[in-house]
Motif scaffolding. Structure first.
Motif, PDB file in Angstrom:
ATOM      1  N   CYS A 288      -0.539  -7.080 -22.905  1.00  0.00           N
ATOM      2  CA  CYS A 288      -0.319  -5.779 -22.258  1.00  0.00           C
ATOM      3  C   CYS A 288      -0.730  -4.633 -23.175  1.00  0.00           C
TER       4      CYS A 288
ATOM      5  N   VAL B 102      -3.008  -4.713 -25.540  1.00  0.00           N
ATOM      6  CA  VAL B 102      -4.471  -4.690 -25.612  1.00  0.00           C
ATOM      7  C   VAL B 102      -5.051  -3.999 -24.375  1.00  0.00           C
ATOM      8  N   VAL B 103      -4.554  -4.364 -23.195  1.00  0.00           N
ATOM      9  CA  VAL B 103      -5.049  -3.764 -21.959  1.00  0.00           C
ATOM     10  C   VAL B 103      -4.754  -2.267 -21.933  1.00  0.00           C
TER      11      VAL B 103
ATOM     12  N   SER C 206      -4.254  -0.260 -24.506  1.00  0.00           N
ATOM     13  CA  SER C 206      -5.046   0.422 -25.533  1.00  0.00           C
ATOM     14  C   SER C 206      -6.471   0.657 -25.063  1.00  0.00           C
ATOM     15  N   CYS C 207      -7.077  -0.346 -24.486  1.00  0.00           N
ATOM     16  CA  CYS C 207      -8.453  -0.197 -23.989  1.00  0.00           C
ATOM     17  C   CYS C 207      -8.518   0.789 -22.827  1.00  0.00           C
ATOM     18  N   THR C 208      -7.512   0.753 -21.976  1.00  0.00           N
ATOM     19  CA  THR C 208      -7.449   1.702 -20.867  1.00  0.00           C
ATOM     20  C   THR C 208      -7.332   3.123 -21.397  1.00  0.00           C
TER      21      THR C 208
ATOM     22  N   GLY D  65     -12.805   0.950 -19.551  1.00  0.00           N
ATOM     23  CA  GLY D  65     -11.631   0.814 -20.403  1.00  0.00           C
ATOM     24  C   GLY D  65     -10.689  -0.256 -19.878  1.00  0.00           C
TER      25      GLY D  65
ATOM     26  N   GLY E 192     -10.303  -3.994 -21.494  1.00  0.00           N
ATOM     27  CA  GLY E 192      -8.993  -4.452 -21.931  1.00  0.00           C
ATOM     28  C   GLY E 192      -8.624  -5.798 -21.326  1.00  0.00           C
TER      29      GLY E 192
ATOM     30  N   LEU F   5     -10.830  -8.469 -22.976  1.00  0.00           N
ATOM     31  CA  LEU F   5     -10.358  -8.748 -24.333  1.00  0.00           C
ATOM     32  C   LEU F   5      -9.060  -9.539 -24.305  1.00  0.00           C
ATOM     33  N   ALA F   6      -8.176  -9.221 -23.371  1.00  0.00           N
ATOM     34  CA  ALA F   6      -6.904  -9.943 -23.244  1.00  0.00           C
ATOM     35  C   ALA F   6      -7.162 -11.399 -22.865  1.00  0.00           C
TER      36      ALA F   6
END
Length: 172
Positions: free
Chosen positions: A8, A10-11, A13-15, A160, A164, A167-168
């Motif tokens: 969560c 990671v998602v 942060s990318c968002t 984003g 995320g 990457l997750a």
């Protein structure tokens, strides 16, 4: 549980990175509009009031918001003191300092630097023409950005989120 929390994070942060990038476009557009306003005010002071450049910059600074007002005040103060440094160099140094962390691109900053060169060396008529050219270029750029902003904002935000998620999944 810890793994789910990490995914969560990671998602999210990318968002957040995607949304920050889209917000940067909006800040750049607002900065270019204020830059256009600054150029118009300086041109008015030079053309109609026939003010010397330092006084014109100070008067224009009074009607702008930071960092533009601070930038013009510093340039005017240094130009008025005249410590042997050419106006274009003063303008460039202060522009680099004032707009270091702004949303302006290198191209935007280069055009601003060129404006300082024109203001420092030319007579009033040529300064007016240089300001008019600068304003036309800014107007063209603003219109281009306005037409691109909706699509680019969606793209950055979507990338984003999707980045995320990708990457997750990769980390799982």
């Amino acid at each position: 549980m810890l793994k789910v929390l990490g995914v969560c994070l990671v998602v999210l942060s990318c968002t957040a990175l995607g949304f920050e990038r889209s917000l940067r476009l909006t800040r750049r557009l607002a900065g270019l509009r204020e830059l256009q306003r600054m150029a118009l005010l300086i041109k008015g002071e030079i053309s109609y009031r026939k003010e010397a450049l330092p006084e014109a910059l100070l008067r224009a600074a009074g009607r702008l918001t930071p960092p533009f007002s601070d930038f013009l005040k510093k340039v005017a103060k240094r130009a008025d003191a005249y410590d042997g440094i050419v106006f274009a160099d003063i303008f460039m140094q202060e522009a680099e300092s004032a707009f270091r962390d702004s949303a302006f691109t290198k191209e935007d900053k280069e055009e601003l630097r060129q404006l300082g060169q024109y203001l420092g060396y030319l007579d009033i008529t040529q300064q007016e023409n240089a300001m008019a050219l600068f304003q036309q270029e800014l107007e063209r750029k603003i219109q281009l950005i306005q037409s691109e902003i909706p699509a680019k904002k969606r793209l950055y935000q979507s990338l984003g989120v999707l980045g995320g998620i990708f990457l997750a999944i990769t980390l799982i």
